[in-house]
Design a protein around this motif. Structure first.
Motif, mmCIF file in Angstrom:
data_model
loop_
_atom_site.group_PDB
_atom_site.id
_atom_site.type_symbol
_atom_site.label_atom_id
_atom_site.label_comp_id
_atom_site.label_asym_id
_atom_site.label_seq_id
_atom_site.Cartn_x
_atom_site.Cartn_y
_atom_site.Cartn_z
ATOM 1 N N TYR A 195 -17.039 -16.775 -6.813
ATOM 2 C CA TYR A 195 -17.137 -15.737 -7.844
ATOM 3 C C TYR A 195 -15.794 -15.056 -8.106
ATOM 4 O O TYR A 195 -15.555 -14.572 -9.210
ATOM 5 C CB TYR A 195 -18.186 -14.693 -7.466
ATOM 6 C CG TYR A 195 -19.594 -15.082 -7.826
ATOM 7 C CD1 TYR A 195 -19.974 -15.247 -9.153
ATOM 8 C CD2 TYR A 195 -20.547 -15.289 -6.827
ATOM 9 C CE1 TYR A 195 -21.267 -15.599 -9.482
ATOM 10 C CE2 TYR A 195 -21.847 -15.635 -7.153
ATOM 11 C CZ TYR A 195 -22.205 -15.797 -8.481
ATOM 12 O OH TYR A 195 -23.482 -16.154 -8.813
ATOM 13 N N ARG A 196 -14.927 -15.012 -7.093
ATOM 14 C CA ARG A 196 -13.598 -14.425 -7.325
ATOM 15 C C ARG A 196 -12.764 -15.281 -8.268
ATOM 16 O O ARG A 196 -11.866 -14.783 -8.939
ATOM 17 C CB ARG A 196 -12.842 -14.243 -5.999
ATOM 18 C CG ARG A 196 -13.214 -12.975 -5.258
ATOM 19 C CD ARG A 196 -12.203 -12.641 -4.173
ATOM 20 N NE ARG A 196 -12.149 -13.624 -3.107
ATOM 21 C CZ ARG A 196 -12.955 -13.642 -2.051
ATOM 22 N NH1 ARG A 196 -13.897 -12.725 -1.918
ATOM 23 N NH2 ARG A 196 -12.841 -14.563 -1.135
ATOM 24 N N ARG A 197 -13.046 -16.553 -8.311
ATOM 25 C CA ARG A 197 -12.267 -17.476 -9.148
ATOM 26 C C ARG A 197 -12.931 -17.750 -10.497
ATOM 27 O O ARG A 197 -12.260 -17.977 -11.490
ATOM 28 C CB ARG A 197 -12.054 -18.784 -8.386
ATOM 29 C CG ARG A 197 -11.091 -18.627 -7.223
ATOM 30 C CD ARG A 197 -11.267 -19.746 -6.197
ATOM 31 N NE ARG A 197 -10.232 -19.672 -5.175
ATOM 32 C CZ ARG A 197 -10.270 -18.842 -4.129
ATOM 33 N NH1 ARG A 197 -11.289 -18.000 -3.983
ATOM 34 N NH2 ARG A 197 -9.300 -18.843 -3.232
ATOM 35 N N TRP A 198 -14.267 -17.770 -10.519
ATOM 36 C CA TRP A 198 -15.020 -18.035 -11.751
ATOM 37 C C TRP A 198 -16.108 -16.981 -11.880
ATOM 38 O O TRP A 198 -16.954 -16.846 -10.982
ATOM 39 C CB TRP A 198 -15.651 -19.426 -11.698
ATOM 40 C CG TRP A 198 -14.652 -20.526 -11.620
ATOM 41 C CD1 TRP A 198 -13.944 -21.077 -12.648
ATOM 42 C CD2 TRP A 198 -14.221 -21.221 -10.433
ATOM 43 N NE1 TRP A 198 -13.111 -22.068 -12.182
ATOM 44 C CE2 TRP A 198 -13.252 -22.184 -10.820
ATOM 45 C CE3 TRP A 198 -14.553 -21.132 -9.083
ATOM 46 C CZ2 TRP A 198 -12.634 -23.020 -9.918
ATOM 47 C CZ3 TRP A 198 -13.926 -21.976 -8.181
ATOM 48 C CH2 TRP A 198 -12.979 -22.906 -8.600
ATOM 49 N N PRO A 199 -16.154 -16.237 -12.968
ATOM 50 C CA PRO A 199 -17.123 -15.142 -13.089
ATOM 51 C C PRO A 199 -18.582 -15.598 -13.165
ATOM 52 O O PRO A 199 -19.481 -14.819 -12.895
ATOM 53 C CB PRO A 199 -16.711 -14.420 -14.370
ATOM 54 C CG PRO A 199 -15.752 -15.311 -15.065
ATOM 55 C CD PRO A 199 -15.209 -16.284 -14.079
ATOM 56 N N SER A 200 -18.813 -16.854 -13.536
ATOM 57 C CA SER A 200 -20.193 -17.349 -13.593
ATOM 58 C C SER A 200 -20.188 -18.858 -13.403
ATOM 59 O O SER A 200 -19.135 -19.501 -13.447
ATOM 60 C CB SER A 200 -20.843 -17.003 -14.934
ATOM 61 O OG SER A 200 -20.354 -17.885 -15.945
ATOM 62 N N ARG A 201 -21.358 -19.408 -13.239
ATOM 63 C CA ARG A 201 -21.458 -20.859 -13.060
ATOM 64 C C ARG A 201 -21.027 -21.596 -14.324
ATOM 65 O O ARG A 201 -20.555 -22.727 -14.253
ATOM 66 C CB ARG A 201 -22.861 -21.261 -12.635
ATOM 67 C CG ARG A 201 -23.878 -21.308 -13.752
ATOM 68 C CD ARG A 201 -25.266 -21.644 -13.240
ATOM 69 N NE ARG A 201 -26.144 -21.932 -14.340
ATOM 70 C CZ ARG A 201 -26.532 -23.151 -14.679
ATOM 71 N NH1 ARG A 201 -26.113 -24.196 -14.003
ATOM 72 N NH2 ARG A 201 -27.343 -23.328 -15.696
ATOM 73 N N ILE A 202 -21.194 -20.970 -15.494
ATOM 74 C CA ILE A 202 -20.804 -21.623 -16.739
ATOM 75 C C ILE A 202 -19.302 -21.892 -16.745
ATOM 76 O O ILE A 202 -18.854 -23.007 -17.046
ATOM 77 C CB ILE A 202 -21.222 -20.777 -17.961
ATOM 78 C CG1 ILE A 202 -22.754 -20.665 -18.035
ATOM 79 C CG2 ILE A 202 -20.646 -21.344 -19.249
ATOM 80 C CD1 ILE A 202 -23.478 -22.001 -18.189
ATOM 81 N N GLU A 203 -18.497 -20.885 -16.399
ATOM 82 C CA GLU A 203 -17.037 -21.088 -16.359
ATOM 83 C C GLU A 203 -16.653 -22.125 -15.318
ATOM 84 O O GLU A 203 -15.753 -22.929 -15.530
ATOM 85 C CB GLU A 203 -16.323 -19.759 -16.081
ATOM 86 C CG GLU A 203 -16.238 -18.835 -17.281
ATOM 87 C CD GLU A 203 -17.463 -17.952 -17.441
ATOM 88 O OE1 GLU A 203 -17.467 -17.134 -18.376
ATOM 89 O OE2 GLU A 203 -18.433 -18.078 -16.648
#
Length: 198
Positions: free
Chosen positions: A53-61
């Protein structure tokens, strides 16, 4: 002579990104879009969910970056030979959309983009679309080979439709056409009406 001071704490683990991205691609192919959650990626990769989550705000990203990392600049760098450059571009674009993880993710990503009201980061849109690379190829073409009245965005949209049909709807269309046919169609759209053949 004094040694340089190290920042306190553990050094950043540079393998986290690639482990999470690789696990995402594996899950997409093996279990599908809906099952590719942050928790599933964390379990598969051995990376804690909070680090993801620190690297990608959601699973979509996360899924977008895993499946559409962007075309390699070397594979599509313009040479000024429009025919050759378009052939290389189309091949690279087909490979990007035809990868198993991209095929598994595409329908879910398209559906999400249609229903989400959250703005997309511009860099993600550019990476997925490859529109700037296409425009670079047209700018590098010799004078007189591209009709100035033709909107490059219109041509790119047509090309994108052809790429999506070949990679995502191939079982529906049941037509296998050589890449050269697609390249020839793009060249016809770009060519000046009164100009020589390209």
């Amino acid at each position: 002579m004094a040694e340089p001071r190290r920042a306190p704490g553990r050094p950043r683990d540079t393998s986290i990104n690639e482990r999470a991205l690789a696990a995402t691609r594996e899950l997409l192919v093996q279990r599908g879009f809906d099952a590719t959650t942050i928790q599933a990626v964390a379990e598969r990769s051995g990376v804690h969910a909070s680090a993801i989550y620190r690297r990608w705000p959601s699973r979509i990203e996360l899924i977008e970056e895993a499946t559409f990392p962007g075309l390699s600049p070397l594979s599509v760098r313009p040479t000024g030979d429009l025919h050759r450059d378009l052939r290389r571009f189309v091949r690279a674009y087909l490979a990007a959309f035809g990868a198993p993880a991209a095929r598994a993710a595409a329908a879910g990503l398209f559906a999400h983009s249609r229903t989400s009201n959250r703005p997309r980061p511009p860099e993600m849109l550019l990476r997925v679309s490859a529109r700037p690379q296409f425009q670079d190829i047209l700018r590098a073409a010799p004078t007189g080979t591209v009709d100035p009245a033709v909107d490059p965005d219109d041509v790119f949209d047509m090309l994108l439709g052809a790429v999506l049909t070949r990679t995502l709807l191939s079982t529906v269309t049941a037509r296998e056409r050589p890449v050269e046919r697609t390249v020839e169609m793009v060249l016809r759209m770009l060519r000046p009406l009164d100009g020589p053949p390209i």
